[in-house]
Design a protein around this motif. Sequence first.
Motif, PDB file in Angstrom:
ATOM      1  N   TRP A 194       0.841  -1.194   0.000  1.00 28.89           N
ATOM      2  CA  TRP A 194       0.000   0.000   0.000  1.00 28.89           C
ATOM      3  C   TRP A 194       0.878   1.247   0.000  1.00 28.89           C
ATOM      4  CZ3 TRP A 194      -0.515   4.066   3.440  1.00 28.89           C
ATOM      5  CH2 TRP A 194      -1.606   4.922   3.203  1.00 28.89           C
TER       6      TRP A 194
ATOM      7  N   THR B 122      -2.827   1.170  -5.400  1.00 24.86           N
ATOM      8  CA  THR B 122      -3.509   0.108  -4.654  1.00 24.86           C
ATOM      9  C   THR B 122      -5.010   0.366  -4.581  1.00 24.86           C
ATOM     10  OG1 THR B 122      -1.541  -0.215  -3.290  1.00 24.86           O
ATOM     11  CG2 THR B 122      -3.630  -1.081  -2.421  1.00 24.86           C
TER      12      THR B 122
ATOM     13  N   GLU C 206      -6.921   0.480  -7.873  1.00 23.12           N
ATOM     14  CA  GLU C 206      -7.110  -0.900  -8.341  1.00 23.12           C
ATOM     15  C   GLU C 206      -8.285  -1.553  -7.617  1.00 23.12           C
ATOM     16  OE1 GLU C 206      -3.562  -3.071  -9.130  1.00 23.12           O
ATOM     17  OE2 GLU C 206      -4.498  -5.026  -8.835  1.00 23.12           O
ATOM     18  N   GLN C 207      -8.366  -1.342  -6.297  1.00 23.77           N
ATOM     19  CA  GLN C 207      -9.514  -1.879  -5.559  1.00 23.77           C
ATOM     20  C   GLN C 207     -10.818  -1.289  -6.096  1.00 23.77           C
ATOM     21  OE1 GLN C 207      -7.646  -0.902  -1.578  1.00 23.77           O
ATOM     22  NE2 GLN C 207      -8.621  -2.846  -1.032  1.00 23.77           N
TER      23      GLN C 207
ATOM     24  N   GLN D  61      -8.166  -8.369  -8.265  1.00 26.01           N
ATOM     25  CA  GLN D  61      -6.985  -7.611  -8.659  1.00 26.01           C
ATOM     26  C   GLN D  61      -6.944  -7.466 -10.175  1.00 26.01           C
ATOM     27  OE1 GLN D  61      -3.279 -10.164  -8.685  1.00 26.01           O
ATOM     28  NE2 GLN D  61      -4.581 -11.551  -7.519  1.00 26.01           N
TER      29      GLN D  61
ATOM     30  N   ARG E  89      -4.616 -15.158  -0.832  1.00 22.38           N
ATOM     31  CA  ARG E  89      -3.566 -14.639   0.054  1.00 22.38           C
ATOM     32  C   ARG E  89      -2.863 -15.804   0.754  1.00 22.38           C
ATOM     33  NH1 ARG E  89      -2.545 -12.484   4.998  1.00 22.38           N
ATOM     34  NH2 ARG E  89      -1.361 -10.537   4.900  1.00 22.38           N
TER      35      ARG E  89
ATOM     36  N   SER F 270       1.023 -15.293   0.121  1.00 22.09           N
ATOM     37  CA  SER F 270       1.662 -14.271   0.952  1.00 22.09           C
ATOM     38  C   SER F 270       3.012 -14.744   1.500  1.00 22.09           C
ATOM     39  CB  SER F 270       0.735 -13.895   2.108  1.00 22.09           C
ATOM     40  OG  SER F 270       1.381 -12.930   2.899  1.00 22.09           O
TER      41      SER F 270
ATOM     42  N   ARG G  85      -4.808  -3.628   2.240  1.00 25.88           N
ATOM     43  CA  ARG G  85      -4.458  -4.401   1.058  1.00 25.88           C
ATOM     44  C   ARG G  85      -3.011  -4.157   0.631  1.00 25.88           C
ATOM     45  NH1 ARG G  85      -7.903  -6.325  -2.719  1.00 25.88           N
ATOM     46  NH2 ARG G  85      -8.861  -7.135  -0.831  1.00 25.88           N
ATOM     47  N   GLU G  86      -2.225  -5.234   0.592  1.00 25.27           N
ATOM     48  CA  GLU G  86      -0.861  -5.170   0.066  1.00 25.27           C
ATOM     49  C   GLU G  86      -0.869  -6.122  -1.124  1.00 25.27           C
ATOM     50  OE1 GLU G  86       0.971  -2.964   1.846  1.00 25.27           O
ATOM     51  OE2 GLU G  86       1.535  -3.757   3.820  1.00 25.27           O
ATOM     52  N   TYR G  87      -0.898  -5.592  -2.345  1.00 26.34           N
ATOM     53  CA  TYR G  87      -1.165  -6.451  -3.506  1.00 26.34           C
ATOM     54  C   TYR G  87      -0.069  -7.482  -3.772  1.00 26.34           C
ATOM     55  CZ  TYR G  87      -5.738  -5.071  -5.304  1.00 26.34           C
ATOM     56  OH  TYR G  87      -7.090  -4.917  -5.480  1.00 26.34           O
TER      57      TYR G  87
ATOM     58  N   TYR H 162      -0.960 -11.269  -3.201  1.00 26.48           N
ATOM     59  CA  TYR H 162      -2.056 -11.950  -3.903  1.00 26.48           C
ATOM     60  C   TYR H 162      -1.671 -12.539  -5.255  1.00 26.48           C
ATOM     61  CZ  TYR H 162      -4.806  -9.848  -0.224  1.00 26.48           C
ATOM     62  OH  TYR H 162      -5.293  -9.491   1.006  1.00 26.48           O
TER      63      TYR H 162
ATOM     64  N   ARG I   4       4.298  -4.194  -9.272  1.00 26.65           N
ATOM     65  CA  ARG I   4       3.167  -4.269 -10.207  1.00 26.65           C
ATOM     66  C   ARG I   4       2.932  -2.891 -10.796  1.00 26.65           C
ATOM     67  NH1 ARG I   4      -1.407  -4.946  -8.139  1.00 26.65           N
ATOM     68  NH2 ARG I   4      -2.333  -6.686  -9.267  1.00 26.65           N
TER      69      ARG I   4
END
Length: 484
Positions: A108, A115, A118-119, A138, A316, A320, A336-338, A341, A347
């Motif tokens: 994030w 982030t 994207e959500q 995602q 996750r 993760s 959320r930490e992409y 996932y 990214r």
Amino acid sequence: MSDIPVDQFRRLGQGTVDRLARYLESLESRSVLPRTRPGEVLSQLPPEAPEEPEPWEKIERDLDTLVEPNLTNWQSPNYLAYFATSACGPGIAGDMLAAGYNQVGILWRTSPVSTELEQGMVRWLVQFAGLPDSFDGQLADTASTASLIALAAAREERFPDVRKTGLAGRPPGVVYCSELAHSSIDKACVVLGFGLAGLRRVPVDSQFRMRTGVLLAMIAEDRAAGREPVAIVGTAGTTAVTSVDPLTEIATICERERIWFHVDAAYGGCAAGLPEIRPLFMGWERADSIVFNPHKWLFVPLECTGLFFRKMERVRRAFSVVPNYLETPEGASGVREYMDYGIQLGRRFRALKLWFTFRTFGLSGIRQRLRSHLALAQDLRTRLETIPGIEITAPVLFSVVAFRWVPGNDSEAECAEINRSILERINSEGHYFISHAVVCGKYMLRAAIGNIRTESSNVMGFADSLERAIAAESSDRSVRSSRN
Ligand SMILES: *Cc1c(COP(=O)(O)O)cnc(C)c1O
């Protein structure tokens, strides 16, 4: 030492936009396929990078002489091969900005806006497609990666802690899909250690849909032999003929047999935004994971794939891995930490081009464009039906027309030969580009409508070109047969 001066960047950027504008304006006059042979471009490149700086003008010349003549013009309205994917203006602008902002969406805090946008875009896509709000997800690079991520989550679900201990000592895992499912599912099985032997391809019915009776028999056989069903992949819009598997039946089987349900709707899912098309997708709301590609038929530049999960936590659990230097207080409190996932750490800021596209056209504008493609496909089908000997080889559910020319009672092999020759005639002219598929032993041609610039004149022009190719093929055949 530093980057080029900002003023120079400004000129370079403006020149680049001007170039792209000229390119987009000139698409109709360009051959869709370039006239080049393998190795021709490479042979014109110096084997080593220049030791000394080169002026931009020299690079520009290469764009004119080396790059633009050798593009396959996916952006052309006459592009009808595979799935006609195209990049709209707002999407291109979004991608340019993403390159310039250079956000690296690991955590994030490495890009709050990437982030959260994207959500937000995931929410918009879920809503657009008419999926339940509980779906989260995602933006991945491609459907191939997305299906791999989804099936990795399925593997973790079937074999808890497989990520720790690996597959050794466990029963062999099996994934099921139809014989028309995309090759990305094969690749996922290769990567995930099921092997190609762990992928069962279920035969299809006369409408090219997975035969669930056979699927059930395969599952029973696998269980009896000590193998573990891991996932069933339903395809909504097969690559060859855009058929849709019986998703409701598959959902029921998955629930009863406790098997992960993945839906590959890479192309078709884009049209789920149309209420009149949505019934085709009935049952996908019960899937564990779904993929579809805004870069395929929502006019967003490559790469932009929506990957959705009914329970986000499961993916996750599979992926993760947090090295100590990437631990953050936000992450610990559930933000959320992409990176958690999927496979990528860094990214791109993919949400931007989707955001621009949806806002510029509005959902109504997106729907209009999709509807116009659906209508063009029906018009093309109607037109092709008037050509003697043309057989429409699959129902036209979306915007792809599959067909072939069957002049008499030729064998399958002869029929394939004739249609291959027609394909070559059309593609070598350069005005149009179509592709083929072999389905259940039948060689067929495909005209895929989906480019944002394609209009009726392009589609009807292609039909004319097909008629000319058939006439030429026909006269060559009669010459050949009179010689025999
Ligand atoms: C195109 C397609 C894919 C692959 O898409 P990529 O984004 O290029 O990986 C996967 N599944 C289906 C059904 C497709 O049509």
